[in-house]
Design an enzyme around this catalytic site. Structure first.
Site, short mmCIF file in Angstrom:
data_model
loop_
_atom_site.label_atom_id
_atom_site.label_comp_id
_atom_site.label_asym_id
_atom_site.label_seq_id
_atom_site.Cartn_x
_atom_site.Cartn_y
_atom_site.Cartn_z
N ASP A 28 38.00 40.19 49.02
CA ASP A 28 38.73 40.57 48.83
C ASP A 28 38.76 42.10 48.44
OD1 ASP A 28 39.05 37.92 46.56
OD2 ASP A 28 38.49 39.24 45.29
N LYS A 133 42.61 33.44 45.54
CA LYS A 133 41.96 32.91 44.81
C LYS A 133 42.40 33.31 43.57
CE LYS A 133 38.25 36.01 44.85
NZ LYS A 133 38.39 36.72 43.63
N CYS A 166 34.01 40.36 41.49
CA CYS A 166 33.99 39.11 42.80
C CYS A 166 32.99 39.14 43.32
CB CYS A 166 35.00 39.43 43.14
SG CYS A 166 37.21 39.02 41.65
#
Ligand code: TIU
Length: 228
Positions: A28, A133, A166
């Site tokens: 990310d 995602k 994450c």
């Protein structure tokens, strides 16, 4: 195994990996988390805390490309119609400008918007894999595990943001699936430095209950050493 690399300085004990069966997973590294006006900022975080991560990830990516590791980039972003966003996630925090709303970087955490794009230093190359995602974990509601199994990947190196959200979630998911995981300590970051530190301690505690940790320099030095 002649192509095996041993990272002697890894915690809690040396980590061994073979480049052919190892992937780098960069979590990310998006404008929504690293820049003002994105999701992280809307949540009330100081995005300046992540400033050091992008240049370090660029160095990690350059190293991994030289070693010809498989490279996976994840992206937390929702479909334009938010069909993959649980109402609970959208409501969390009661934000004035939240997921799906128009912000300075486009619609917050929505695919195809400027905020969901990768920061320049960590942008994927065309041959690298991008996994979009909807959750914090990279394995939830994605085909990441299938892709890794098809490619014969057994070892994963993790980097990206944020360490305790994450990155840690994805590493725990991978650990439960039997992957041997290492977090590259200086290529990950949190809005809360103490959370980063403690997340890494949690990973390596209890004999590496979630996996290993090492800085990029330790990986690079190990890869440069003669094969053992
Ligand atoms: N808020 C926060 O720390 N993280 C996220 O929402 N997503 C990721 O960590 N990528």
């Amino acid at each position: 195994m002649s192509s095996c690399i041993e990272v002697a300085a890894a915690r809690p004990y040396p980590y061994r990996f073979a480049p052919a069966s190892t992937a780098l997973v960069v979590i990310d590294m998006q404008r929504d988390f690293l820049e003002r006006g994105g999701f992280g900022d809307m949540l009330g975080n100081d995005v300046g805390q992540l400033a050091a991560v992008a240049p370090r990830c660029a160095q990690l990516l350059a190293w991994a490309r030289r070693l010809e590791l498989r490279i996976i980039h994840t992206q937390e972003a929702h479909a334009k119609d938010l069909a993959d966003c649980p109402p609970s996630k959208r409501a969390r925090g009661g934000l004035a400008t939240g997921i799906g709303d128009a912000g300075p970087l486009g619609r917050i955490l929505v695919e195809g918007e400027p905020g969901s794009d990768f920061v320049a230093e960590a942008a994927p190359l065309a041959r690298e894999t991008v996994i979009r995602k909807p959750g914090k974990g990279a394995f939830y509601a994605t085909n990441l595990e299938h892709q890794l199994r098809c490619a014969g990947i057994t070892h994963l190196l993790f980097a990206g943001v944020t360490t305790e959200v994450c990155v840690q979630t994805s590493m725990r998911e991978a650990n439960d699936r039997g992957f041997e995981c290492l977090i590259v300590e200086d290529c990950t970051g949190s809005y809360f430095p103490q959370f980063k530190r403690v997340a890494i301690e949690m990973i390596v505690a209890q004999g590496g209950i979630v996996g290993w940790a090492a800085p990029l320099d330790a990986l690079a030095a190990a890869a440069a050493a003669p094969a053992g």
